[in-house]
Write a protein that holds these residues in place. Structure first.
Motif, PDB file in Angstrom:
ATOM      1  N   ASP A  60       0.846  -1.588   0.184  1.00 21.77           N
ATOM      2  CA  ASP A  60      -0.015   0.471  -0.116  1.00 21.77           C
ATOM      3  C   ASP A  60       0.927   0.979   0.275  1.00 21.77           C
ATOM      4  O   ASP A  60       0.194   2.015   0.022  1.00 21.77           O
ATOM      5  CB  ASP A  60      -1.278   0.305   1.127  1.00 21.77           C
ATOM      6  N   MET A  61       2.576   1.649  -0.037  1.00 16.84           N
ATOM      7  CA  MET A  61       3.007   2.352  -0.664  1.00 16.84           C
ATOM      8  C   MET A  61       4.696   1.455  -1.321  1.00 16.84           C
ATOM      9  O   MET A  61       4.458   0.369  -0.938  1.00 16.84           O
ATOM     10  CB  MET A  61       3.532   2.461   1.372  1.00 16.84           C
ATOM     11  N   PRO A  62       4.874   2.799  -1.599  1.00 16.29           N
ATOM     12  CA  PRO A  62       6.107   2.288  -2.084  1.00 16.29           C
ATOM     13  C   PRO A  62       7.156   1.351  -0.823  1.00 16.29           C
ATOM     14  O   PRO A  62       7.035   1.877  -0.216  1.00 16.29           O
ATOM     15  CB  PRO A  62       6.819   3.342  -3.140  1.00 16.29           C
ATOM     16  N   LEU A  63       8.059   0.397  -2.002  1.00 16.66           N
ATOM     17  CA  LEU A  63       9.307  -0.615  -0.915  1.00 16.66           C
ATOM     18  C   LEU A  63      10.090   0.226  -0.821  1.00 16.66           C
ATOM     19  O   LEU A  63      10.306   0.141   1.001  1.00 16.66           O
ATOM     20  CB  LEU A  63       9.577  -1.255  -2.147  1.00 16.66           C
ATOM     21  N   ASP A  64      10.137   1.577  -1.168  1.00 14.81           N
ATOM     22  CA  ASP A  64      11.378   2.287   0.186  1.00 14.81           C
ATOM     23  C   ASP A  64      10.462   3.111   1.318  1.00 14.81           C
ATOM     24  O   ASP A  64      11.361   3.978   2.295  1.00 14.81           O
ATOM     25  CB  ASP A  64      11.518   3.448  -1.024  1.00 14.81           C
ATOM     26  N   ARG A  65       9.649   3.014   1.229  1.00 18.85           N
ATOM     27  CA  ARG A  65       9.001   3.201   2.450  1.00 18.85           C
ATOM     28  C   ARG A  65       7.769   2.679   3.297  1.00 18.85           C
ATOM     29  O   ARG A  65       8.216   1.840   4.552  1.00 18.85           O
ATOM     30  CB  ARG A  65       7.557   4.666   2.076  1.00 18.85           C
TER      31      ARG A  65
END
Length: 134
Positions: A60-65
């Motif tokens: 539900d969010m970018p991998l880096d987050r």
């Protein structure tokens, strides 16, 4: 003793997937809340990245987050591929599992004397790692 999580169990736990039983989920949540989170080998971080890159991991969010939270010390105890793991890897039977990541996960469980939370049939059948039961 907290278990070492196979990559799929870690992802199922954090993503709330129904593949985990209520007892498994409750125990993993309790371990993290008590300050003794389950262990995770660093190869699982790479596996999660590969799954995300291939579109096989819905976040539900970018991998880096997502990844820094998923691998945070209060969530899991991250175990590196160190000398003990490499020597345990060297002692695995050559015919055991062709997947290098699964071999590293089993070797990590053996090197650290941890039960392994996995549903992988090849790993379970091999009896090379003690299987975690909540």
């Amino acid at each position: 003793m907290p278990p070492l999580l196979d990559t799929h169990v870690w992802l199922w736990w954090l993503l709330g997937q129904p593949e985990l039983t209520a007892a498994e989920r409750d125990e993993l949540d309790a371990l993290a809340a008590a300050g003794t989170p389950p262990a995770l080998t660093s190869i699982s971080l790479w596996e999660a990245q590969m799954l995300a890159a291939k579109g096989r991991l819905a976040l539900d969010m970018p991998l880096d987050r997502w990844l820094p939270t998923a691998a945070a010390p209060e969530t899991v105890t991250l175990l590196p591929m160190d000398v003990a793991v490499i020597l345990a890897l060297d002692r695995l039977p050559e015919k055991f599992h062709g997947d290098p990541a699964d071999r590293i996960i089993v070797a990590t469980a053996r090197a650290h004397g941890l039960p392994l939370a996995t549903r992988d049939k090849n790993i379970r059948r091999s009896r090379l790692a003690k299987i975690w039961k909540p």
